[in-house]
Design a protein around this motif. Structure first.
Motif, PDB file in Angstrom:
ATOM      1  N   PHE A   1      13.709 -27.673  26.018  1.00 52.49           N
ATOM      2  CA  PHE A   1      13.360 -27.626  24.600  1.00 52.49           C
ATOM      3  C   PHE A   1      14.562 -27.842  23.684  1.00 52.49           C
ATOM      4  O   PHE A   1      14.649 -27.283  22.604  1.00 52.49           O
ATOM      5  CB  PHE A   1      12.689 -26.294  24.293  1.00 52.49           C
ATOM      6  N   SER A   2      15.473 -28.679  24.134  1.00 50.14           N
ATOM      7  CA  SER A   2      16.675 -28.973  23.345  1.00 50.14           C
ATOM      8  C   SER A   2      16.522 -30.298  22.606  1.00 50.14           C
ATOM      9  O   SER A   2      15.602 -31.080  22.865  1.00 50.14           O
ATOM     10  CB  SER A   2      17.901 -29.027  24.262  1.00 50.14           C
ATOM     11  N   TYR A   3      17.452 -30.543  21.683  1.00 51.83           N
ATOM     12  CA  TYR A   3      17.455 -31.767  20.889  1.00 51.83           C
ATOM     13  C   TYR A   3      18.861 -32.356  20.876  1.00 51.83           C
ATOM     14  O   TYR A   3      19.841 -31.631  21.015  1.00 51.83           O
ATOM     15  CB  TYR A   3      17.037 -31.480  19.442  1.00 51.83           C
ATOM     16  N   ASP A   4      18.928 -33.685  20.686  1.00 48.63           N
ATOM     17  CA  ASP A   4      20.241 -34.283  20.488  1.00 48.63           C
ATOM     18  C   ASP A   4      20.504 -34.394  18.990  1.00 48.63           C
ATOM     19  O   ASP A   4      19.684 -33.974  18.164  1.00 48.63           O
ATOM     20  CB  ASP A   4      20.341 -35.648  21.186  1.00 48.63           C
ATOM     21  N   LYS A   5      21.637 -34.957  18.613  1.00 46.35           N
ATOM     22  CA  LYS A   5      22.019 -34.979  17.198  1.00 46.35           C
ATOM     23  C   LYS A   5      21.149 -35.908  16.363  1.00 46.35           C
ATOM     24  O   LYS A   5      21.200 -35.872  15.124  1.00 46.35           O
ATOM     25  CB  LYS A   5      23.485 -35.359  17.056  1.00 46.35           C
ATOM     26  N   HIS A   6      20.356 -36.729  17.027  1.00 50.13           N
ATOM     27  CA  HIS A   6      19.449 -37.633  16.313  1.00 50.13           C
ATOM     28  C   HIS A   6      18.037 -37.059  16.189  1.00 50.13           C
ATOM     29  O   HIS A   6      17.137 -37.740  15.728  1.00 50.13           O
ATOM     30  CB  HIS A   6      19.387 -38.988  17.017  1.00 50.13           C
ATOM     31  N   GLY A   7      17.901 -35.808  16.633  1.00 47.34           N
ATOM     32  CA  GLY A   7      16.596 -35.166  16.546  1.00 47.34           C
ATOM     33  C   GLY A   7      15.644 -35.553  17.658  1.00 47.34           C
ATOM     34  O   GLY A   7      14.452 -35.241  17.612  1.00 47.34           O
ATOM     35  N   ASN A   8      16.152 -36.228  18.686  1.00 46.84           N
ATOM     36  CA  ASN A   8      15.318 -36.596  19.828  1.00 46.84           C
ATOM     37  C   ASN A   8      15.129 -35.408  20.759  1.00 46.84           C
ATOM     38  O   ASN A   8      16.037 -34.589  20.925  1.00 46.84           O
ATOM     39  CB  ASN A   8      15.964 -37.741  20.619  1.00 46.84           C
ATOM     40  N   ASN A   9      13.963 -35.316  21.381  1.00 48.97           N
ATOM     41  CA  ASN A   9      13.744 -34.341  22.439  1.00 48.97           C
ATOM     42  C   ASN A   9      13.660 -35.083  23.767  1.00 48.97           C
ATOM     43  O   ASN A   9      13.808 -36.316  23.805  1.00 48.97           O
ATOM     44  CB  ASN A   9      12.481 -33.508  22.160  1.00 48.97           C
ATOM     45  N   ILE A  10      13.429 -34.383  24.864  1.00 45.12           N
ATOM     46  CA  ILE A  10      13.452 -35.050  26.167  1.00 45.12           C
ATOM     47  C   ILE A  10      12.346 -36.091  26.314  1.00 45.12           C
ATOM     48  O   ILE A  10      12.477 -37.037  27.087  1.00 45.12           O
ATOM     49  CB  ILE A  10      13.383 -34.042  27.336  1.00 45.12           C
TER      50      ILE A  10
ATOM     51  N   PRO B   1       4.098 -30.914  26.664  1.00 42.10           N
ATOM     52  CA  PRO B   1       3.001 -31.616  25.982  1.00 42.10           C
ATOM     53  C   PRO B   1       3.014 -31.477  24.465  1.00 42.10           C
ATOM     54  O   PRO B   1       2.579 -32.396  23.761  1.00 42.10           O
ATOM     55  CB  PRO B   1       1.750 -30.968  26.592  1.00 42.10           C
ATOM     56  N   ARG B   2       3.519 -30.356  23.969  1.00 42.25           N
ATOM     57  CA  ARG B   2       3.496 -30.151  22.515  1.00 42.25           C
ATOM     58  C   ARG B   2       4.568 -30.968  21.798  1.00 42.25           C
ATOM     59  O   ARG B   2       4.619 -30.988  20.566  1.00 42.25           O
ATOM     60  CB  ARG B   2       3.673 -28.666  22.192  1.00 42.25           C
ATOM     61  N   TYR B   3       5.413 -31.673  22.548  1.00 38.31           N
ATOM     62  CA  TYR B   3       6.467 -32.475  21.939  1.00 38.31           C
ATOM     63  C   TYR B   3       6.029 -33.901  21.611  1.00 38.31           C
ATOM     64  O   TYR B   3       6.774 -34.642  20.964  1.00 38.31           O
ATOM     65  CB  TYR B   3       7.680 -32.551  22.867  1.00 38.31           C
ATOM     66  N   CYS B   4       4.848 -34.295  22.048  1.00 37.54           N
ATOM     67  CA  CYS B   4       4.453 -35.704  21.929  1.00 37.54           C
ATOM     68  C   CYS B   4       4.313 -36.180  20.492  1.00 37.54           C
ATOM     69  O   CYS B   4       4.403 -37.377  20.218  1.00 37.54           O
ATOM     70  CB  CYS B   4       3.168 -35.972  22.711  1.00 37.54           C
ATOM     71  N   GLU B   5       4.085 -35.269  19.551  1.00 39.89           N
ATOM     72  CA  GLU B   5       3.914 -35.663  18.154  1.00 39.89           C
ATOM     73  C   GLU B   5       5.117 -35.306  17.281  1.00 39.89           C
ATOM     74  O   GLU B   5       5.102 -35.547  16.072  1.00 39.89           O
ATOM     75  CB  GLU B   5       2.661 -35.008  17.568  1.00 39.89           C
ATOM     76  N   LEU B   6       6.162 -34.753  17.879  1.00 38.15           N
ATOM     77  CA  LEU B   6       7.352 -34.393  17.102  1.00 38.15           C
ATOM     78  C   LEU B   6       8.191 -35.634  16.796  1.00 38.15           C
ATOM     79  O   LEU B   6       8.378 -36.490  17.657  1.00 38.15           O
ATOM     80  CB  LEU B   6       8.192 -33.370  17.866  1.00 38.15           C
ATOM     81  N   LYS B   7       8.689 -35.725  15.582  1.00 37.04           N
ATOM     82  CA  LYS B   7       9.443 -36.894  15.155  1.00 37.04           C
ATOM     83  C   LYS B   7      10.947 -36.629  15.191  1.00 37.04           C
ATOM     84  O   LYS B   7      11.396 -35.511  14.953  1.00 37.04           O
ATOM     85  CB  LYS B   7       9.027 -37.297  13.733  1.00 37.04           C
ATOM     86  N   ASN B   8      11.690 -37.690  15.483  1.00 37.54           N
ATOM     87  CA  ASN B   8      13.150 -37.589  15.413  1.00 37.54           C
ATOM     88  C   ASN B   8      13.609 -37.870  13.989  1.00 37.54           C
ATOM     89  O   ASN B   8      12.787 -37.997  13.071  1.00 37.54           O
ATOM     90  CB  ASN B   8      13.809 -38.534  16.422  1.00 37.54           C
TER      91      ASN B   8
END
Length: 221
Positions: free
Chosen positions: A123-132, A170-177
């Motif tokens: 459940f981490s993010y990179d500096k561009h707001g991307n998740n795995i 599964p809950r990450y599929c709609e999260l935006k970077n």
């Protein structure tokens, strides 16, 4: 695999300042013995050595090249080493991200098992707001695209890989970077050319099959 292990042991020996071990014909020992020596030197080192870029490099090198035995050994003997290692590559906040990007399915499963105790890996993010899941949506290195097997089949593999990663978050599929893109949108965008190649391949294959069928139905007199 043995060749990759040999390359990794040379890098580790340099990291830990060991100059004589390799000269003692380590190259001639069996792979498992070589692996044991590598891991022992790695795990017996000071924490600072695996927290810095040099120590972590060995782990990320093993992940990229699919050296499962080495990653498995680290995971069993000192999982925190695997979990806390940092890459110089900003695309990979941790080892799980690297396994996903390089499409290393076995290592991915291994790290996921360990990561159940360290939820932040998933459940981490990179500096561009991307998740795995964004990482799974990116097109892998060209060396991992097997176009000789047909772009359509490769696209199918990419979809399967994306779904495998999606199943754990599964809950990450709609999260935006930070660019306002969901993982699915990023997947569609980065795979455009592969889709085009797949369509061309399918049309070409269909045409070839039609020609063969016509020849079988209407052989020359």
């Amino acid at each position: 695999m043995l060749a990759l292990l040999r390359q990794l042991v040379v890098k580790l020996l340099k990291i830990f300042g060991i100059k004589d071990l390799y000269d003692m014909k380590l190259i001639h020992v069996q792979a498992n013995e070589l692996l044991g020596i590598m891991c022992k030197q790695f795990l017996d080192s000071d924490c600072d050595q695996w927290e810095d870029s040099k120590g972590s490099y060995a782990i990320f090198y093993a992940i990229e090249n699919g050296i499962l035995k080495f990653v498995d050994k680290i995971a069993k003997e000192s999982p925190k080493v695997l979990m806390w290692s940092k890459s110089d590559d900003e695309r990979f906040p941790n080892a799980l991200w690297a396994a996903i990007f390089h499409r290393q399915a076995e290592i991915f499963s291994l790290i996921c098992g360990v990561a159940d105790r360290y939820g932040s890996l998933k459940f981490s993010y990179d500096k561009h707001g991307n998740n795995i899941l964004h990482t799974a949506g990116k097109l892998p290195p060209s060396t991992l695209i097997n176009r000789t097997a047909g772009a359509a089949f490769q696209m199918q593999k990419e979809l399967q890989w994306y779904k495998a990663v999606e199943s754990i978050v599964p809950r990450y599929c709609e999260l935006k970077n930070k660019d306002g893109k969901t993982p699915r949108e990023l997947f569609t965008e980065s795979h455009k050319e592969l889709v085009k190649e797949g369509e061309k391949w399918m049309k070409s294959t269909a045409t070839s099959c039609t020609v063969v069928l016509q020849r079988q139905l209407h052989p020359n007199p």
